[in-house]
Design a protein around this motif. Structure first.
Motif, mmCIF file in Angstrom:
data_model
loop_
_atom_site.group_PDB
_atom_site.id
_atom_site.type_symbol
_atom_site.label_atom_id
_atom_site.label_comp_id
_atom_site.label_asym_id
_atom_site.label_seq_id
_atom_site.Cartn_x
_atom_site.Cartn_y
_atom_site.Cartn_z
ATOM 1 N N GLU A 109 0.825 -1.194 0.000
ATOM 2 C CA GLU A 109 0.000 0.000 0.000
ATOM 3 C C GLU A 109 0.868 1.257 0.000
ATOM 4 O OE1 GLU A 109 -3.956 1.724 2.313
ATOM 5 O OE2 GLU A 109 -2.834 0.047 3.148
ATOM 6 N N LEU A 110 1.908 1.285 0.829
ATOM 7 C CA LEU A 110 2.779 2.440 0.886
ATOM 8 C C LEU A 110 3.531 2.615 -0.426
ATOM 9 C CD1 LEU A 110 4.080 4.773 2.413
ATOM 10 C CD2 LEU A 110 5.742 3.156 3.335
ATOM 11 N N SER A 111 4.042 1.543 -0.963
ATOM 12 C CA SER A 111 4.800 1.638 -2.215
ATOM 13 C C SER A 111 3.925 2.142 -3.347
ATOM 14 C CB SER A 111 5.382 0.262 -2.572
ATOM 15 O OG SER A 111 6.280 -0.176 -1.580
ATOM 16 N N GLU A 112 2.697 1.637 -3.430
ATOM 17 C CA GLU A 112 1.789 2.086 -4.475
ATOM 18 C C GLU A 112 1.416 3.558 -4.283
ATOM 19 O OE1 GLU A 112 0.714 0.639 -7.229
ATOM 20 O OE2 GLU A 112 2.061 -1.029 -6.801
ATOM 21 N N THR A 113 1.276 3.951 -3.040
ATOM 22 C CA THR A 113 0.952 5.363 -2.761
ATOM 23 C C THR A 113 2.057 6.273 -3.270
ATOM 24 O OG1 THR A 113 -0.280 4.761 -0.774
ATOM 25 C CG2 THR A 113 0.460 7.045 -0.942
ATOM 26 N N ILE A 114 3.306 5.955 -2.947
ATOM 27 C CA ILE A 114 4.439 6.761 -3.380
ATOM 28 C C ILE A 114 4.515 6.787 -4.900
ATOM 29 C CG2 ILE A 114 6.936 6.995 -3.338
ATOM 30 C CD1 ILE A 114 5.563 7.706 -0.717
ATOM 31 N N LYS A 115 4.264 5.646 -5.547
ATOM 32 C CA LYS A 115 4.341 5.589 -7.011
ATOM 33 C C LYS A 115 3.268 6.469 -7.652
ATOM 34 C CE LYS A 115 4.598 2.387 -10.905
ATOM 35 N NZ LYS A 115 3.731 3.229 -11.750
ATOM 36 N N LEU A 116 2.065 6.433 -7.104
ATOM 37 C CA LEU A 116 0.997 7.276 -7.635
ATOM 38 C C LEU A 116 1.338 8.758 -7.494
ATOM 39 C CD1 LEU A 116 -2.089 5.336 -6.247
ATOM 40 C CD2 LEU A 116 -1.488 5.587 -8.655
ATOM 41 N N ILE A 117 1.941 9.109 -6.377
ATOM 42 C CA ILE A 117 2.341 10.505 -6.160
ATOM 43 C C ILE A 117 3.407 10.911 -7.165
ATOM 44 C CG2 ILE A 117 3.522 12.048 -4.539
ATOM 45 C CD1 ILE A 117 2.118 10.509 -2.273
ATOM 46 N N GLN A 118 4.378 10.053 -7.366
ATOM 47 C CA GLN A 118 5.451 10.373 -8.310
ATOM 48 C C GLN A 118 4.917 10.512 -9.726
ATOM 49 O OE1 GLN A 118 8.160 7.154 -7.539
ATOM 50 N NE2 GLN A 118 9.199 8.235 -5.860
ATOM 51 N N ASP A 119 3.966 9.671 -10.088
ATOM 52 C CA ASP A 119 3.361 9.778 -11.418
ATOM 53 C C ASP A 119 2.633 11.113 -11.583
ATOM 54 O OD1 ASP A 119 4.324 7.288 -12.014
ATOM 55 O OD2 ASP A 119 2.423 6.234 -11.654
ATOM 56 N N ALA A 120 1.930 11.543 -10.523
ATOM 57 C CA ALA A 120 1.205 12.820 -10.588
ATOM 58 C C ALA A 120 2.182 13.980 -10.739
ATOM 59 C CB ALA A 120 0.339 12.993 -9.341
ATOM 60 N N VAL A 121 3.298 13.914 -10.033
ATOM 61 C CA VAL A 121 4.291 14.983 -10.127
ATOM 62 C C VAL A 121 4.898 15.037 -11.525
ATOM 63 C CG1 VAL A 121 6.543 15.763 -9.278
ATOM 64 C CG2 VAL A 121 4.808 14.957 -7.668
ATOM 65 N N ASP A 122 5.233 13.876 -12.086
ATOM 66 C CA ASP A 122 5.816 13.851 -13.423
ATOM 67 C C ASP A 122 4.825 14.330 -14.473
ATOM 68 O OD1 ASP A 122 8.287 12.972 -12.567
ATOM 69 O OD2 ASP A 122 7.768 10.846 -12.747
ATOM 70 N N ARG A 123 3.552 14.115 -14.212
ATOM 71 C CA ARG A 123 2.531 14.547 -15.173
ATOM 72 C C ARG A 123 2.306 16.058 -15.122
ATOM 73 N NH1 ARG A 123 -0.985 11.695 -13.298
ATOM 74 N NH2 ARG A 123 -2.253 13.172 -12.126
ATOM 75 N N VAL A 124 2.232 16.639 -13.912
ATOM 76 C CA VAL A 124 1.932 18.063 -13.756
ATOM 77 C C VAL A 124 3.181 18.921 -13.911
ATOM 78 C CG1 VAL A 124 1.019 19.802 -12.149
ATOM 79 C CG2 VAL A 124 -0.031 17.533 -12.257
ATOM 80 N N LYS A 125 4.339 18.389 -13.493
ATOM 81 C CA LYS A 125 5.606 19.145 -13.467
ATOM 82 C C LYS A 125 5.446 20.460 -12.692
ATOM 83 C CE LYS A 125 7.547 17.234 -17.716
ATOM 84 N NZ LYS A 125 6.547 16.137 -17.783
ATOM 85 N N PRO A 126 5.017 20.376 -11.426
ATOM 86 C CA PRO A 126 4.751 21.602 -10.653
ATOM 87 C C PRO A 126 6.029 22.266 -10.161
ATOM 88 C CG PRO A 126 4.422 19.684 -9.265
ATOM 89 C CD PRO A 126 4.774 19.156 -10.632
ATOM 90 N N THR A 127 5.965 23.594 -9.991
ATOM 91 C CA THR A 127 7.064 24.315 -9.348
ATOM 92 C C THR A 127 6.806 24.453 -7.850
ATOM 93 O OG1 THR A 127 5.991 26.432 -9.804
ATOM 94 C CG2 THR A 127 7.571 25.623 -11.433
ATOM 95 N N ARG A 128 5.550 24.264 -7.441
ATOM 96 C CA ARG A 128 5.182 24.296 -6.023
ATOM 97 C C ARG A 128 4.309 23.089 -5.724
ATOM 98 N NH1 ARG A 128 4.723 30.257 -3.729
ATOM 99 N NH2 ARG A 128 5.913 31.404 -5.295
ATOM 100 N N VAL A 129 4.654 22.402 -4.628
ATOM 101 C CA VAL A 129 3.915 21.202 -4.230
ATOM 102 C C VAL A 129 3.594 21.287 -2.741
ATOM 103 C CG1 VAL A 129 3.955 18.684 -4.050
ATOM 104 C CG2 VAL A 129 5.107 19.816 -5.967
ATOM 105 N N VAL A 130 2.355 20.928 -2.399
ATOM 106 C CA VAL A 130 1.973 20.756 -0.998
ATOM 107 C C VAL A 130 1.638 19.289 -0.794
ATOM 108 C CG1 VAL A 130 0.219 21.247 0.750
ATOM 109 C CG2 VAL A 130 1.156 23.108 -0.626
#
Length: 497
Positions: A109-130
Motif C-alpha cells: 500500500e505504501l509503495s503504491e501510494t508513493i508511485k501514484l504521487i510520483q506519477d502525478a508529479v511527473d505529469r503536472v511538473k509543478p514548481t510548487r507542491v503541498v
C-alpha cells in the motif's frame, strides 16, 4: 529555479519573517496541531504560484477534494486552478477488487501510494507542491525506519525536479510531538501553534524552527486566521525601524503643566501617568492629545477600559473638543478588547498608525487592559519595552496610563513599568480644609530637567490647571499626603468662560 532564488510564500507577514521568502527548489516542513492553520497557509503558498503563472500541485492524503474546496471557499478562494491529487487507497490500489474481503500488505500500500504521487508529479511538473499530510504516510508505513526512508526518498525524488515542496504534518501520528529526524531532513521548518486561554479567543502563533542559509527573524510571531488567509504579525524589533526627528519638547497648551517637565515631554519619549482612580490621569493625556491635534499632528488613543462615547463626553466637559479632530481624521480612538487581541497584533496596529498614518502621539489607556492582553508578566515587560523602543525610534510621544490600586495609603500597581518609561508623573489625593484635593509631581524625566516641587492639580470646566508649589506639603511619598499650610495657595473652580 535554483536554490538561490527566493520565492514568495504568498503571505506578506511570513515573507517579512523569512527576509523575503523561501529559497526555491527545497523541501520544507510545515507542522502544527489540527486547527492551527496549516491548510490555509499551504493554500496561500499555492495561490501565489498560480498568480505567477506557475503549475502547482496539492497532494492530499488526509482530506477529500470537497473538504479542501470548503476550506478555500471560506476565504473566498477557489481550487480550480490547482492540480489536485486526491488519494483514495481503496479506489486507487484495490481497483475493482476493493469489495473483496482480502487484506493487502501495508508494504504494498505504501509503495503504491508513493508511485501514484510520483506519477502525478511527473505529469503536472509543478514548481510548487503541498504534501498533506505526513501523518497518513506515517500510518501507512507503520515502521518508523521505513517511514523515514520514504520521506528521504521523496526528498531525493523532488530534488531532481526543481520544485519547492511543503510537507504538512499535524503531528498526530508520531510518538513524540516533534520528529527531530524529520526536521534534519528538511531545508526549513515552520511550526504553527494554537493556544487556548482560560478566557477569550484562542491565540495562534508561529515560529521558524530552522531555515538553512537565511537570517530569519527568530522567536514567536502572533497570527490570526481571517477571511483571506493568515494575518501574521512579525515580532517587533525596534532597532530595524528608525527615522530622524526633531529633538524638541511637546507642549500641552497649559504652561504650568509643561513647566513640570522642563517645557513638556521630549519627542521620542514615553511618559507614565500614574495614580489612583479619579486623579485625572486620562484628562492630562487628553490635554496633550488635544494640543497635538491643534498643531495638526496626528494622534491615536487606544482605549482598553472606558467606552469611547464616555471619553468624548468627559473631554467636552473639560473644554477639550476632541470630536472635531475625530471628524477631521487627525485623531483616532480605537476601542480594544484585550480578550480578542494578541500582543503581536496590537503592536502591529500601533506600527501601522505610526508608519502608515503618521501618528506622532500615542496614548495607552490603560495598562491594566494591556496586562489582560498578555497573562505572562515577564513577556509583557519585554513586549512593552520593545514597543516603546520602536515608538522612540520613530520620534513618537507616548503616554501610558497606569491606575494604582487603592485610593489612599500605600498604593500598588499590577506592573512595575516605571523603568521602561522616560518620565513619570505622579498624581495623589490629599486632604486640606476638610476637602479632598489633588497633587501632581514629577518623579523622573530622562529627557531633561524637571521640577521637584509638588503642585496642586485641579480640573474644572475650563480644563487642566496646575497651581503653585505646596511648600507645606508632607507625606506624599508615603501614600498619605497631608497639607499643613494655609488656604491661600489652593485653587478654586474657575467660572465658565
Amino acid at each position: 529555479m535554483s536554490g538561490n532564488t527566493i520565492i514568495s510564500t504568498g503571505n506578506a507577514g511570513l515573507n517579512t519573517i523569512l527576509k523575503g521568502g523561501l529559497p526555491a527548489s527545497r523541501l520544507y516542513l510545515l507542522e502544527g496541531a489540527p486547527g492551527a492553520g496549516k491548510t490555509t497557509l499551504a493554500l496561500q503558498f499555492l495561490r501565489e504560484g498560480v498568480a505567477r503563472g506557475e503549475p502547482v500541485l496539492y497532494i492530499t492524503l488526509s482530506e477529500t477534494k470537497e473538504e479542501l474546496a470548503v476550506v478555500a471557499a471560506s476565504h473566498g478562494w477557489g481550487i480550480d486552478d490547482f492540480a489536485i491529487f486526491e488519494f483514495d487507497s481503496a479506489a486507487e490500489i484495490l481497483g475493482d477488487t476493493r469489495d473483496q474481503s482480502i487484506l493487502h500488505p501495508w508494504e504494498m500500500e505504501l509503495s503504491e501510494t508513493i508511485k501514484l504521487i510520483q506519477d502525478a508529479v511527473d505529469r503536472v511538473k509543478p514548481t510548487r507542491v503541498v504534501f498533506d499530510s505526513l501523518s497518513e504516510m506515517r500510518l501507512l508505513a507503520q515502521d518508523p525506519l521505513r517511514y523515514r526512508r520514504q520521506v528521504l526518498a521523496l526528498k531525493q525524488f523532488f530534488a531532481g525536479r526543481s520544485g519547492t515542496v511543503l510537507l504538512v504534518d499535524d503531528m498526530t501520528g508520531s510518538e513524540t510531538s516533534r520528529d527531530s529526524q524529520l526536521h534534519s531532513l528538511c531545508h526549513g521548518v515552520i511550526t504553527l501553534e494554537r493556544l487556548t486561554l482560560d478566557f477569550g479567543a484562542a491565540r495562534r502563533r508561529l515560529q521558524v524552527q530552522k531555515l538553512r542559509g537565511v537570517d530569519f527573524i527568530a522567536g514567536y510571531h502572533d497570527f490570526v486566521i481571517r477571511k483571506g488567509g493568515l494575518d501574521v504579525f512579525p515580532r517587533l524589533i525596534a532597532a530595524d525601524h528608525h527615522r530622524d526627528y526633531a529633538d524638541e519638547p511637546v507642549a500641552s497648551g497649559v504652561a504650568e503643566l509643561d513647566a513640570l517637565l522642563g517645557g513638556g515631554p521630549m519627542r521620542g519619549t514615553s511618559t507614565l501617568v500614574t495614580g489612583p482612580a479619579g486623579t485625572g490621569k486620562t484628562t492630562i493625556a487628553l490635554q496633550y492629545v488635544h494640543a497635538a491635534c491643534e498643531r495638526g499632528e496626528c494622534a491615536t488613543i487606544y482605549e482598553f477600559d472606558e467606552r469611547i462615547g464616555t471619553l468624548l463626553t468627559r473631554a467636552t466637559a473639560f473644554s477639550l473638543d476632541l470630536r472635531k479632530h475625530l471628524d477631521s481624521g487627525c485623531l483616532r480612538i480605537e476601542q480594544i478588547n484585550p480578550a480578542e487581541i494578541s500582543p503581536g497584533e496590537f503592536a502591529s496596529r500601533i506600527r501601522g498608525e505610526v508608519e502608515a498614518r503618521g501618528a506622532r502621539m500615542i496614548v495607552l489607556d490603560s495598562l491594566n487592559g494591556y496586562i489582560a492582553a498578555m497573562p505572562q508578566e515577564q513577556q509583557l515587560i519585554l513586549q512593552m519595552h520593545e514597543l516603546l523602543s520602536h515608538l522612540s525610534q520613530q520620534g513618537v510621544v507616548t503616554f501610558l496610563i497606569n491606575p494604582q490600586q487603592g485610593l489612599l495609603g500605600n498604593m500598588t500597581s499590577n506592573l512595575n513599568v516605571s523603568y521602561v518609561a522616560d518620565a513619570v508623573l505622579l498624581l495623589r489625593f490629599f486632604e486640606a480644609g476638610g476637602r479632598l484635593r489633588k497633587a501632581i509631581s514629577v518623579i523622573k524625566n530622562r529627557g531633561g530637567q524637571h521640577e521637584d516641587a509638588i503642585r496642586e492639580l485641579r480640573i474644572d470646566p475650563r480644563g487642566v490647571r496646575v497651581g503653585e508649589p505646596l511648600t507645606e506639603f508632607k507625606g506624599v511619598m508615603t501614600g498619605t499626603p497631608e497639607y499643613r499650610g494655609g488656604d491661600d495657595p489652593l485653587m478654586e473652580d474657575r467660572l465658565e468662560p
